[in-house]
Design a protein around this motif. Sequence first.
Motif, PDB file in Angstrom:
ATOM      1  N   UNK A 209       0.759  -1.147   0.102  1.00 52.86           N
ATOM      2  CA  UNK A 209       0.117  -0.086  -0.033  1.00 52.86           C
ATOM      3  C   UNK A 209       0.739   1.218  -0.084  1.00 52.86           C
ATOM      4  N   UNK A 210       2.114   1.110  -0.494  1.00 48.12           N
ATOM      5  CA  UNK A 210       3.174   2.248  -0.376  1.00 48.12           C
ATOM      6  C   UNK A 210       2.988   2.563  -1.893  1.00 48.12           C
ATOM      7  N   UNK A 211       3.688   3.754  -2.138  1.00 50.48           N
ATOM      8  CA  UNK A 211       4.189   4.142  -3.466  1.00 50.48           C
ATOM      9  C   UNK A 211       4.595   3.121  -4.517  1.00 50.48           C
ATOM     10  N   UNK A 212       5.775   2.366  -3.997  1.00 51.05           N
ATOM     11  CA  UNK A 212       6.438   1.416  -4.887  1.00 51.05           C
ATOM     12  C   UNK A 212       5.358   0.354  -5.691  1.00 51.05           C
ATOM     13  N   UNK A 213       4.008   0.330  -5.020  1.00 50.90           N
ATOM     14  CA  UNK A 213       3.124  -0.683  -5.575  1.00 50.90           C
ATOM     15  C   UNK A 213       2.011  -0.034  -6.003  1.00 50.90           C
ATOM     16  N   UNK A 214       1.923   1.265  -6.619  1.00 50.31           N
ATOM     17  CA  UNK A 214       0.765   1.925  -7.225  1.00 50.31           C
ATOM     18  C   UNK A 214       0.142   1.096  -8.534  1.00 50.31           C
ATOM     19  N   UNK A 215       1.223   0.223  -9.268  1.00 47.68           N
ATOM     20  CA  UNK A 215       0.678  -0.500 -10.144  1.00 47.68           C
ATOM     21  C   UNK A 215      -0.494  -1.437  -9.665  1.00 47.68           C
ATOM     22  N   UNK A 216      -0.475  -1.953  -8.461  1.00 43.65           N
ATOM     23  CA  UNK A 216      -1.566  -2.693  -8.059  1.00 43.65           C
ATOM     24  C   UNK A 216      -2.849  -2.054  -7.757  1.00 43.65           C
TER      25      UNK A 216
END
Length: 152
Positions: A54-61
Amino acid sequence: PAPPPPPIGTAIPISTHARPTLPSVVLGMNYAPDPSDYTDDQLWPEIYYDSDYFNDDYQQLWGRANGGRGDLATMAAMGVNFVRLYDWNSAQSNIGGHKSFFDASLGLGIKVAVPISNYVINTCIRDAAWWCAGPLALDIIKSIVAEAYEHE
């Protein structure tokens, strides 16, 4: 005799003193977008550096930007207005790394239940694990709560 329960879908008033406020009708779900190739044998950091998706690194999800799959928008389209999450990394809380997730979910009318993981707290206390970098368990809890209330 007691009065009959209200029909399904009837709004039930919620006290205005409750924090955080919830919609009058809560349609919620648990949300853990673990990749399909993730197993206990592949613990981070070997494949995924974290299980906090749920952090910025996983926005693609959860987001739509740059061709992301847009899980939050899909949930909102189904009528979901509340999600319960798993694995919230307090290190991300300290740097505001969940801001995009909060902005996206709240922009879609989805309230968020942020977890305080007993795994993280117990490991910090019991093992003084390297990834805790020395913070006290209370400091971890405070950082998570502060970030969540900032985006309430």
